[in-house]
Scaffold this motif. Structure first.
Motif, PDB file in Angstrom:
ATOM      1  N   LEU A   1     -20.848 -16.725 -18.109  1.00 15.48           N
ATOM      2  CA  LEU A   1     -19.445 -16.656 -18.542  1.00 15.48           C
ATOM      3  C   LEU A   1     -18.860 -18.031 -18.819  1.00 15.48           C
ATOM      4  O   LEU A   1     -18.026 -18.189 -19.695  1.00 15.48           O
ATOM      5  CB  LEU A   1     -18.589 -15.950 -17.477  1.00 15.48           C
ATOM      6  N   THR A   2     -19.276 -19.019 -18.058  1.00 17.21           N
ATOM      7  CA  THR A   2     -18.713 -20.360 -18.213  1.00 17.21           C
ATOM      8  C   THR A   2     -19.524 -21.247 -19.137  1.00 17.21           C
ATOM      9  O   THR A   2     -19.113 -22.360 -19.426  1.00 17.21           O
ATOM     10  CB  THR A   2     -18.589 -21.059 -16.838  1.00 17.21           C
TER      11      THR A   2
ATOM     12  N   GLU B   1      -9.612 -10.614  -3.520  1.00 14.99           N
ATOM     13  CA  GLU B   1      -8.547 -11.441  -4.098  1.00 14.99           C
ATOM     14  C   GLU B   1      -8.206 -10.982  -5.521  1.00 14.99           C
ATOM     15  O   GLU B   1      -7.037 -10.937  -5.905  1.00 14.99           O
ATOM     16  CB  GLU B   1      -8.958 -12.912  -4.102  1.00 14.99           C
ATOM     17  N   ILE B   2      -9.234 -10.646  -6.292  1.00 16.98           N
ATOM     18  CA  ILE B   2      -9.012 -10.147  -7.652  1.00 16.98           C
ATOM     19  C   ILE B   2      -8.261  -8.824  -7.593  1.00 16.98           C
ATOM     20  O   ILE B   2      -7.309  -8.595  -8.342  1.00 16.98           O
ATOM     21  CB  ILE B   2     -10.343  -9.992  -8.416  1.00 16.98           C
TER      22      ILE B   2
ATOM     23  N   ARG C   1     -12.909 -18.168 -11.758  1.00 15.00           N
ATOM     24  CA  ARG C   1     -12.030 -19.031 -10.957  1.00 15.00           C
ATOM     25  C   ARG C   1     -12.433 -19.033  -9.496  1.00 15.00           C
ATOM     26  O   ARG C   1     -11.817 -19.693  -8.677  1.00 15.00           O
ATOM     27  CB  ARG C   1     -10.581 -18.573 -11.079  1.00 15.00           C
ATOM     28  N   GLY C   2     -13.453 -18.241  -9.138  1.00 16.68           N
ATOM     29  CA  GLY C   2     -13.969 -18.240  -7.775  1.00 16.68           C
ATOM     30  C   GLY C   2     -13.313 -17.249  -6.843  1.00 16.68           C
ATOM     31  O   GLY C   2     -13.536 -17.309  -5.632  1.00 16.68           O
TER      32      GLY C   2
ATOM     33  N   GLU D   1     -11.968  -5.808 -17.965  1.00 15.32           N
ATOM     34  CA  GLU D   1     -13.190  -6.573 -17.705  1.00 15.32           C
ATOM     35  C   GLU D   1     -12.958  -8.055 -17.982  1.00 15.32           C
ATOM     36  O   GLU D   1     -13.445  -8.909 -17.233  1.00 15.32           O
ATOM     37  CB  GLU D   1     -14.340  -6.054 -18.571  1.00 15.32           C
ATOM     38  N   ARG D   2     -12.200  -8.380 -19.027  1.00 17.22           N
ATOM     39  CA  ARG D   2     -11.883  -9.784 -19.316  1.00 17.22           C
ATOM     40  C   ARG D   2     -11.108 -10.396 -18.156  1.00 17.22           C
ATOM     41  O   ARG D   2     -11.397 -11.521 -17.735  1.00 17.22           O
ATOM     42  CB  ARG D   2     -11.055  -9.898 -20.602  1.00 17.22           C
ATOM     43  N   GLU D   3     -10.123  -9.674 -17.636  1.00 21.73           N
ATOM     44  CA  GLU D   3      -9.339 -10.188 -16.512  1.00 21.73           C
ATOM     45  C   GLU D   3     -10.232 -10.438 -15.300  1.00 21.73           C
ATOM     46  O   GLU D   3     -10.142 -11.488 -14.659  1.00 21.73           O
ATOM     47  CB  GLU D   3      -8.230  -9.202 -16.133  1.00 21.73           C
ATOM     48  N   VAL D   4     -11.099  -9.476 -14.995  1.00 25.13           N
ATOM     49  CA  VAL D   4     -12.004  -9.623 -13.848  1.00 25.13           C
ATOM     50  C   VAL D   4     -12.961 -10.794 -14.083  1.00 25.13           C
ATOM     51  O   VAL D   4     -13.224 -11.584 -13.170  1.00 25.13           O
ATOM     52  CB  VAL D   4     -12.764  -8.302 -13.568  1.00 25.13           C
ATOM     53  N   ALA D   5     -13.466 -10.935 -15.300  1.00 28.73           N
ATOM     54  CA  ALA D   5     -14.378 -12.036 -15.618  1.00 28.73           C
ATOM     55  C   ALA D   5     -13.692 -13.386 -15.426  1.00 28.73           C
ATOM     56  O   ALA D   5     -14.256 -14.302 -14.815  1.00 28.73           O
ATOM     57  CB  ALA D   5     -14.899 -11.894 -17.050  1.00 28.73           C
ATOM     58  N   ILE D   6     -12.477 -13.512 -15.925  1.00 25.47           N
ATOM     59  CA  ILE D   6     -11.741 -14.775 -15.809  1.00 25.47           C
ATOM     60  C   ILE D   6     -11.491 -15.117 -14.345  1.00 25.47           C
ATOM     61  O   ILE D   6     -11.720 -16.256 -13.908  1.00 25.47           O
ATOM     62  CB  ILE D   6     -10.413 -14.698 -16.598  1.00 25.47           C
TER      63      ILE D   6
END
Length: 178
Positions: free
Chosen positions: A173-174, A138-139, A132-133, A123-128
């Motif tokens: 998140l940001t 793409e994720i 990044r847009g 979830e952290r990876e997906v959130a980051i």
């Protein structure tokens, strides 16, 4: 004068060699809950929430788009007492071709603007990557997941952050105002 500026800078600073702390300032020590001497010779891995997070960032630092010698992101870090917090990290290596050579890194605690919510490493990876847009496709490509799996992680993030839509999630998140 240089030592004075480094030691008393209002942002946490650390010199890393091969991802080991060789020097840090007072603000770094305060941010991570210790004294400068507590961190000398310590692997930066001890300040990550998990070994997986440490490895993931290490892989990221070796990618071609980062090899120019500078890097920045916002991530969850761990204080020496185990408490997790959001941290803005920026660094510059003395060698673009050797990302783990000597580098100077800054660490700014941004947890006042962004509360820590319990997230799985995925979830952290997906959130980051969402911040990044990147699109779900793409994720998925970057993380070797189906876009539907990415959408499931995003749905979980929406619930955890009490956001109704993706733009609201990204704002939370940001730390941006809604």
């Amino acid at each position: 004068m240089t030592d004075l500026a480094f030691d008393h800078a209002p942002v946490g600073l650390a010199v890393l060699e091969a991802r080991t702390i060789t020097r840090c300032n007072l603000q770094f020590a305060d941010t991570f809950n210790g004294t400068p001497l507590d961190f000398l010779g310590q692997s930066i891995a001890a300040l990550y929430p998990s070994q997986e997070d440490f490895n993931r960032i290490g892989k990221r630092l070796q990618q071609d788009d980062v090899r120019h010698g500078t890097y920045s992101d916002e991530r969850i870090m761990r204080r020496s007492n185990g408490a997790l917090f959001w941290c803005r990290v920026r660094g510059r290596s003395t060698s673009g071709s050797q990302p783990f050579a000597t580098g100077v890194w800054s660490f700014a605690d941004i947890s006042d603007d962004r509360p820590v919510v319990a997230l799985s490493p995925r979830e952290r990876e997906v959130a980051i990557l969402t911040c990044r847009g990147l699109s779900a496709k793409e994720i998925g490509k970057e993380l070797d997941l189906s876009y539907r799996t990415v959408e499931t992680h995003r749905a979980n993030l929406l619930v955890k952050f009490e956001a109704r839509k993706l733009p609201e999630l990204v704002a939370k998140l940001t730390g941006m105002p809604l």
